[in-house]
Scaffold this motif. Structure first.
Motif, PDB file in Angstrom:
ATOM      1  N   ALA A  86     107.459  37.680 -52.558  1.00 44.87           N
ATOM      2  CA  ALA A  86     108.655  36.274 -52.782  1.00 44.87           C
ATOM      3  C   ALA A  86     108.974  36.122 -51.288  1.00 44.87           C
ATOM      4  N   GLY A  87     109.925  36.330 -51.160  1.00 42.99           N
ATOM      5  CA  GLY A  87     110.921  36.116 -50.269  1.00 42.99           C
ATOM      6  C   GLY A  87     110.019  35.826 -49.540  1.00 42.99           C
ATOM      7  N   THR A  88     108.900  35.979 -48.973  1.00 45.16           N
ATOM      8  CA  THR A  88     108.527  35.450 -47.775  1.00 45.16           C
ATOM      9  C   THR A  88     107.547  33.975 -47.978  1.00 45.16           C
ATOM     10  N   CYS A  89     106.756  33.542 -49.020  1.00 41.88           N
ATOM     11  CA  CYS A  89     106.042  32.900 -49.524  1.00 41.88           C
ATOM     12  C   CYS A  89     107.245  31.999 -49.668  1.00 41.88           C
ATOM     13  N   ILE A  90     108.537  31.931 -49.693  1.00 37.07           N
ATOM     14  CA  ILE A  90     109.485  30.755 -50.623  1.00 37.07           C
ATOM     15  C   ILE A  90     110.598  30.568 -48.150  1.00 37.07           C
ATOM     16  N   VAL A  91     110.766  31.756 -47.806  1.00 36.22           N
ATOM     17  CA  VAL A  91     111.093  31.463 -46.245  1.00 36.22           C
ATOM     18  C   VAL A  91     109.867  30.934 -45.480  1.00 36.22           C
ATOM     19  N   ALA A  92     109.537  31.538 -45.641  1.00 40.97           N
ATOM     20  CA  ALA A  92     107.933  30.936 -44.304  1.00 40.97           C
ATOM     21  C   ALA A  92     107.176  29.170 -44.397  1.00 40.97           C
ATOM     22  N   SER A  93     107.061  29.172 -46.979  1.00 39.30           N
ATOM     23  CA  SER A  93     106.663  27.901 -46.402  1.00 39.30           C
ATOM     24  C   SER A  93     108.170  26.973 -46.010  1.00 39.30           C
ATOM     25  N   MET A  94     109.196  27.290 -46.551  1.00 38.11           N
ATOM     26  CA  MET A  94     110.768  26.084 -46.285  1.00 38.11           C
ATOM     27  C   MET A  94     110.667  25.992 -44.603  1.00 38.11           C
ATOM     28  N   ALA A  95     109.952  26.286 -43.972  1.00 44.42           N
ATOM     29  CA  ALA A  95     110.477  26.495 -42.733  1.00 44.42           C
ATOM     30  C   ALA A  95     109.319  25.979 -41.870  1.00 44.42           C
ATOM     31  N   GLY A  96     108.113  26.829 -42.781  1.00 46.86           N
ATOM     32  CA  GLY A  96     106.470  25.667 -42.052  1.00 46.86           C
ATOM     33  C   GLY A  96     106.549  23.687 -41.514  1.00 46.86           C
ATOM     34  N   TYR A  97     107.190  23.883 -43.495  1.00 45.82           N
ATOM     35  CA  TYR A  97     107.556  23.170 -43.324  1.00 45.82           C
ATOM     36  C   TYR A  97     108.507  21.722 -42.235  1.00 45.82           C
ATOM     37  N   ALA A  98     109.127  22.605 -41.881  1.00 47.75           N
ATOM     38  CA  ALA A  98     110.457  22.109 -41.783  1.00 47.75           C
ATOM     39  C   ALA A  98     109.583  21.853 -40.425  1.00 47.75           C
ATOM     40  N   ILE A  99     109.252  22.539 -39.275  1.00 49.56           N
ATOM     41  CA  ILE A  99     109.154  22.454 -37.860  1.00 49.56           C
ATOM     42  C   ILE A  99     107.194  21.582 -37.843  1.00 49.56           C
ATOM     43  N   ALA A 100     106.532  22.066 -38.999  1.00 50.30           N
ATOM     44  CA  ALA A 100     105.388  20.773 -38.838  1.00 50.30           C
ATOM     45  C   ALA A 100     105.830  19.071 -39.323  1.00 50.30           C
ATOM     46  N   LYS A 101     106.789  19.362 -40.256  1.00 50.70           N
ATOM     47  CA  LYS A 101     106.697  17.767 -40.644  1.00 50.70           C
ATOM     48  C   LYS A 101     108.578  16.499 -39.995  1.00 50.70           C
TER      49      LYS A 101
END
Length: 280
Positions: A86-101
């Motif tokens: 759960a923690g990895t999905c939350i952190v990774a999705s937020m960080a991945g979205y920030a870096i991509a968009k």
């Protein structure tokens, strides 16, 4: 035409024959684990091997939970794997979205730094982390198994996976939402995150499997037996009297239940998430 059709049919038959042989060979260890879990102890290492137990000793599973606190090890592994996933999905999705968009200074440099951290072997940071966690007083707790797993190499791979997926979403979708007054956080939560379901399903499977099977970190940080996870607990079935193979295989069968559950729940999105994120 008939010749081409015959060649095509023979090719498909050969293709399925090869796949069947590979599947049969792959299933042999699982079958062996299953039948050994219901064998008598005296039948585990007999030669030639006994492929059908006689009699079936289902009581091995009862003995497993009566002789060992296996339910405690199972619970420890399960809640650690759920929290890490759960923690990895939350952190990774937020960080991945920030870096991509999103646009911010040193974005590409930060992403390259994150990718570089994936190349550092886990063993090379074991001693500094152990000393650091010892000074914090969290050795012999589950804290070193949860937080570093979310913010370490596993989390970094999740950031990479989610970034690759978010890059496939057209920028026009975000621009239209911003014109309608959508904030970045609401754009992430209401639009991007639902679209990222396949990538999150893929990340969930990979992260859960990695945490569930982790042996190195629990071996270093856990000293009290009541805190053990399943990979450590399996080592307890070997003592000076030999290997209790029937109990070890029963424990392994129980340990596969959560893994199969997670895979069958998320498998519908697994292939889609891998293909859309460009990770092969």
């Amino acid at each position: 035409m008939n010749s081409k059709l015959r060649i095509l049919t023979l090719g498909r038959l050969l293709h399925y024959a090869v796949l069947s042989v590979v599947a049969f060979i792959s299933l042999i260890p699982i079958y062996w684990m299953a039948i050994t879990s219901v064998k008598d102890f005296s039948q585990v290492f007999v030669t030639p091997p006994q492929w059908i137990p006689n009699p079936f000793k289902w009581v091995n599973y009862v003995e497993l939970f009566e002789r060992y606190p296996y339910h405690l090890y199972f619970f420890n592994s399960l809640y650690i794997a759920v929290l890490v996933t759960a923690g990895t999905c939350i952190v990774a999705s937020m960080a991945g979205y920030a870096i991509a968009k999103l646009s911010f200074p040193l974005k590409n440099g930060i992403f390259l730094l994150l990718l570089s951290s994936m190349m550092i072997p886990n063993e090379s940071t074991a001693i500094p982390l152990f000393v650091w966690f010892g000074n914090l007083g969290v050795v012999d707790t589950h804290f070193p198994l949860i937080v570093p797993a979310i913010l370490g190499a596993g989390g970094t791979f999740g950031v990479f996976l989610m970034r690759q997926f978010f890059l496939t979403i057209p920028n026009e979708l975000g621009e239209a939402a911003r014109i309608d007054g959508c904030s970045p956080l609401r754009l992430y939560w209401n639009i991007m995150l639902p679209l990222a379901t396949p990538a999150i399903a893929t990340l969930s499977i990979l992260t859960f499997l990695g945490s569930w099977n982790e042996f190195f970190d629990p071996l270093i940080y856990l000293h009290s037996s009541e805190l053990y996870t399943i990979p450590l607990a399996l080592a307890m079935f070997t003592d000076e009297g030999g290997v209790k193979g029937h109990l070890m295989m029963a424990a392994s069968m129980v340990a596969t239940v959560p893994i199969l559950t997670v895979f069958f729940v998320a498998q519908r999105h697994f292939i889609e998430g891998i293909s859309m994120s460009g990770v092969k």
